[in-house]
Design a protein around this motif. Sequence first.
Motif, PDB file in Angstrom:
ATOM      1  N   ALA A  31       0.811  -1.158   0.009  1.00  0.00           N
ATOM      2  CA  ALA A  31       0.085   0.176   0.063  1.00  0.00           C
ATOM      3  C   ALA A  31       0.856   1.242   0.125  1.00  0.00           C
ATOM      4  N   THR A  32       0.608   2.243  -0.753  1.00  0.00           N
ATOM      5  CA  THR A  32       1.357   3.588  -0.732  1.00  0.00           C
ATOM      6  C   THR A  32       0.879   4.219   0.621  1.00  0.00           C
ATOM      7  N   ALA A  33       1.888   5.101   0.945  1.00  0.00           N
ATOM      8  CA  ALA A  33       1.755   5.994   2.232  1.00  0.00           C
ATOM      9  C   ALA A  33       2.430   7.110   2.387  1.00  0.00           C
ATOM     10  N   THR A  34       2.081   8.328   2.389  1.00  0.00           N
ATOM     11  CA  THR A  34       2.716   9.614   1.958  1.00  0.00           C
ATOM     12  C   THR A  34       3.720   9.627   3.083  1.00  0.00           C
ATOM     13  N   LEU A  35       5.094  10.248   2.815  1.00  0.00           N
ATOM     14  CA  LEU A  35       5.865  10.651   3.624  1.00  0.00           C
ATOM     15  C   LEU A  35       5.791  12.375   3.857  1.00  0.00           C
ATOM     16  N   ALA A  36       4.984  12.708   3.219  1.00  0.00           N
ATOM     17  CA  ALA A  36       4.431  14.281   3.071  1.00  0.00           C
ATOM     18  C   ALA A  36       5.605  15.152   2.949  1.00  0.00           C
ATOM     19  N   VAL A  37       6.570  14.837   2.158  1.00  0.00           N
ATOM     20  CA  VAL A  37       7.793  15.565   1.946  1.00  0.00           C
ATOM     21  C   VAL A  37       7.864  15.424   0.142  1.00  0.00           C
ATOM     22  N   PRO A  38       8.009  16.739  -0.296  1.00  0.00           N
ATOM     23  CA  PRO A  38       8.146  16.886  -1.724  1.00  0.00           C
ATOM     24  C   PRO A  38       9.314  15.967  -2.132  1.00  0.00           C
ATOM     25  N   ALA A  39       9.185  15.225  -3.367  1.00  0.00           N
ATOM     26  CA  ALA A  39      10.226  14.471  -3.889  1.00  0.00           C
ATOM     27  C   ALA A  39      11.729  14.797  -3.853  1.00  0.00           C
ATOM     28  N   GLU A  40      11.902  16.140  -4.109  1.00  0.00           N
ATOM     29  CA  GLU A  40      13.245  16.628  -4.175  1.00  0.00           C
ATOM     30  C   GLU A  40      13.664  17.653  -3.127  1.00  0.00           C
ATOM     31  N   ALA A  41      12.972  17.381  -2.178  1.00  0.00           N
ATOM     32  CA  ALA A  41      13.184  18.535  -1.010  1.00  0.00           C
ATOM     33  C   ALA A  41      14.502  18.283   0.087  1.00  0.00           C
ATOM     34  N   ASP A  84       4.272  15.535  -3.548  1.00  0.00           N
ATOM     35  CA  ASP A  84       3.916  15.683  -4.983  1.00  0.00           C
ATOM     36  C   ASP A  84       3.694  14.403  -5.748  1.00  0.00           C
ATOM     37  N   GLY A  85       3.455  13.409  -5.076  1.00  0.00           N
ATOM     38  CA  GLY A  85       2.807  12.276  -5.661  1.00  0.00           C
ATOM     39  C   GLY A  85       3.722  11.244  -6.422  1.00  0.00           C
ATOM     40  N   TYR A  86       4.930  11.367  -5.975  1.00  0.00           N
ATOM     41  CA  TYR A  86       5.775  10.325  -6.625  1.00  0.00           C
ATOM     42  C   TYR A  86       6.236   9.092  -5.490  1.00  0.00           C
ATOM     43  N   ALA A  87       6.477   7.875  -6.184  1.00  0.00           N
ATOM     44  CA  ALA A  87       6.924   6.732  -5.439  1.00  0.00           C
ATOM     45  C   ALA A  87       8.202   7.123  -5.110  1.00  0.00           C
ATOM     46  N   LEU A  88       8.503   6.756  -3.748  1.00  0.00           N
ATOM     47  CA  LEU A  88       9.934   6.989  -3.177  1.00  0.00           C
ATOM     48  C   LEU A  88      10.728   5.881  -2.948  1.00  0.00           C
ATOM     49  N   GLU A  89      10.353   5.279  -1.875  1.00  0.00           N
ATOM     50  CA  GLU A  89      10.994   3.773  -1.556  1.00  0.00           C
ATOM     51  C   GLU A  89      10.120   3.094  -0.441  1.00  0.00           C
ATOM     52  N   ALA A  90      10.537   1.938  -0.091  1.00  0.00           N
ATOM     53  CA  ALA A  90       9.852   1.440   0.904  1.00  0.00           C
ATOM     54  C   ALA A  90      10.426   1.451   2.288  1.00  0.00           C
ATOM     55  N   PRO A  91       9.976   1.220   3.527  1.00  0.00           N
ATOM     56  CA  PRO A  91      10.639   1.429   4.651  1.00  0.00           C
ATOM     57  C   PRO A  91      12.050   0.835   4.776  1.00  0.00           C
ATOM     58  N   THR A  92      12.260  -0.263   4.301  1.00  0.00           N
ATOM     59  CA  THR A  92      13.354  -1.024   4.336  1.00  0.00           C
ATOM     60  C   THR A  92      13.872  -1.637   3.173  1.00  0.00           C
ATOM     61  N   ALA A 120      17.935   2.604 -15.847  1.00  0.00           N
ATOM     62  CA  ALA A 120      17.943   4.023 -15.686  1.00  0.00           C
ATOM     63  C   ALA A 120      17.312   4.628 -14.382  1.00  0.00           C
ATOM     64  N   GLU A 121      17.455   5.741 -14.017  1.00  0.00           N
ATOM     65  CA  GLU A 121      16.829   6.169 -12.872  1.00  0.00           C
ATOM     66  C   GLU A 121      15.869   7.168 -13.319  1.00  0.00           C
ATOM     67  N   ARG A 122      14.769   7.497 -12.601  1.00  0.00           N
ATOM     68  CA  ARG A 122      13.722   8.262 -12.717  1.00  0.00           C
ATOM     69  C   ARG A 122      12.652   8.317 -11.656  1.00  0.00           C
ATOM     70  N   LEU A 123      11.933   9.430 -11.617  1.00  0.00           N
ATOM     71  CA  LEU A 123      10.861   9.448 -10.829  1.00  0.00           C
ATOM     72  C   LEU A 123       9.518   8.906 -11.375  1.00  0.00           C
ATOM     73  N   VAL A 124       8.845   8.096 -10.572  1.00  0.00           N
ATOM     74  CA  VAL A 124       7.806   7.654 -11.195  1.00  0.00           C
ATOM     75  C   VAL A 124       6.404   7.726 -10.169  1.00  0.00           C
ATOM     76  N   ARG A 125       5.332   7.689 -10.783  1.00  0.00           N
ATOM     77  CA  ARG A 125       3.890   7.837  -9.936  1.00  0.00           C
ATOM     78  C   ARG A 125       3.510   6.472  -9.798  1.00  0.00           C
ATOM     79  N   PRO A 126       2.881   6.213  -8.705  1.00  0.00           N
ATOM     80  CA  PRO A 126       2.230   4.693  -8.448  1.00  0.00           C
ATOM     81  C   PRO A 126       1.262   4.466  -9.657  1.00  0.00           C
ATOM     82  N   ALA A 127       0.472   5.231 -10.082  1.00  0.00           N
ATOM     83  CA  ALA A 127      -0.428   4.816 -11.246  1.00  0.00           C
ATOM     84  C   ALA A 127       0.430   4.226 -12.582  1.00  0.00           C
ATOM     85  N   GLU A 128       1.674   4.894 -12.776  1.00  0.00           N
ATOM     86  CA  GLU A 128       2.549   4.164 -13.813  1.00  0.00           C
ATOM     87  C   GLU A 128       2.903   2.938 -13.599  1.00  0.00           C
TER      88      GLU A 128
END
Lengths: 279, 279
Positions: free
Chosen positions: A128-138, A178-186, A228-236
Amino acid sequence: MARVLALLGVGVVPADTPVLRADDLGVLRGDGVFETMHVRGGQPWLLDRHLDRMSRSAALLAIPLPDRAALVELAGQACAAWPAADEAALRLVCTRGPEDGGPVTVYATVAPLAPAAVEARHTGVSVATATLAVPAEARPGAPWLLGGAKTLSYAVNMASLRWAAEQGVNEVLWTSADGYALEAPTATLVWLAGGVLYTVPAATTGILAGTTAAYLLEHAGELGMRAAERLVRPAELHSADGVWLASSVRGLTEVRTLDGVALGPSPETERMQKLLGYL
Amino acid sequence: MARVLALLGVGVVPADTPVLRADDLGVLRGDGVFETMHVRGGQPWLLDRHLDRMSRSAALLAIPLPDRAALVELAGQACAAWPAADEAALRLVCTRGPEDGGPVTVYATVAPLAPAAVEARHTGVSVATATLAVPAEARPGAPWLLGGAKTLSYAVNMASLRWAAEQGVNEVLWTSADGYALEAPTATLVWLAGGVLYTVPAATTGILAGTTAAYLLEHAGELGMRAAERLVRPAELHSADGVWLASSVRGLTEVRTLDGVALGPSPETERMQKLLGYL
């Protein structure tokens, strides 16, 4: 199976020996760094990469990590006390030490893998996705937020996994404000789309740079994939050709549902796990 | 001055006794809760309020905190071993315990105050703002972010204070992504404007609900002030009638510069400190 505990400069001691003082900042403040590695054939896999990352974490926290030779010796002492035929998890820990300025506390543990972690290599996981509430590149512009450091302050990581269990899923995929997938807790997110194996850029987001994911992407050519590396949204990710979580101990685990949407199974999972040596 | 260490169910032991196992999740994951109190006349001040908050923190982390009577007894044992004439800091700690499911680890320490903390009551502090990168009101809707819980995962708090020292200031005031002042890494923001003593609302922001600040606002009437909670931007603080950081151990410290702008001194500081019993 019993655990192994080795202390820097002491060697192997009974695993239930109390080793940390009550005023160690590693306890009082989660103020320390760690690494966890997969032990196979009696040796920690990718030890050099993990020690590189531990050095970077320690530098971000201004913790005086012992020199590499001492850490390698400590890891070796712990692994030597473990049956070489059994895979395991090696953890190296370095805390800041007592509050009044004592020396760092450094130790290694070897422990068996949780059966559920091994099973998940075959069954995959629900996420399940859960927000960290921080913008992806902050985070990279705010070094006090310790982006990229693997610290002992994992209370939010653990709370996220408890929340996942309450939702009836195995894992969390953290997302940005801002809606991007980041990482899992571990674990690190990896996905395949159009023949390219992707992960999330650590340098621009402040996520942890995954060692297993990095190894996988470096060897993607052997699987006929580009990397490659890039940002991705869960819907993608819902329409990707495969989505996985990569972790040093659990290896590569396929995401089989994401926010209730069924994914995969990918025909690539087994080849990728073999490349990484987890099958 | 020596510290005091008391273990739950054991009593006072030498302060340098190692008490935590290497696999205690309080160490490995910063997975535990704590409280710090001011010890005056041999007693912890506002013990009930701190134990209330510790219970709330433990509930947010799903940690089985021992019952209140046991914690009160533990605090009493630790304080009884301290000279009643000397102010001190009492810390209560409860970790989740060993990774394989052992019992929680619970202890109390009493330690002297840092001279700089006592001096700051008179001199005030210099403060720089630093973003937490989270919108002011994002955390309460995301319980896995542990808003309002006082956990052992303070690595970012400590890194923020190291960053402050690098900037040549004493303290940090964390701000939200949308530009509001939140809290300091180990203290609560309080300010006076138009006869009203304000603090930041904890319930809507997920900051820690400060016990000292709460006591101060409840007793604001005795100072001829009203009390209220609201969000504030750092620029507004530049023109406030007084700005302070409230902390259980340090008491009330006036902010004398904020991002390089001189503030105060407020004629109210001494009265407020007296009300709180720190002078």
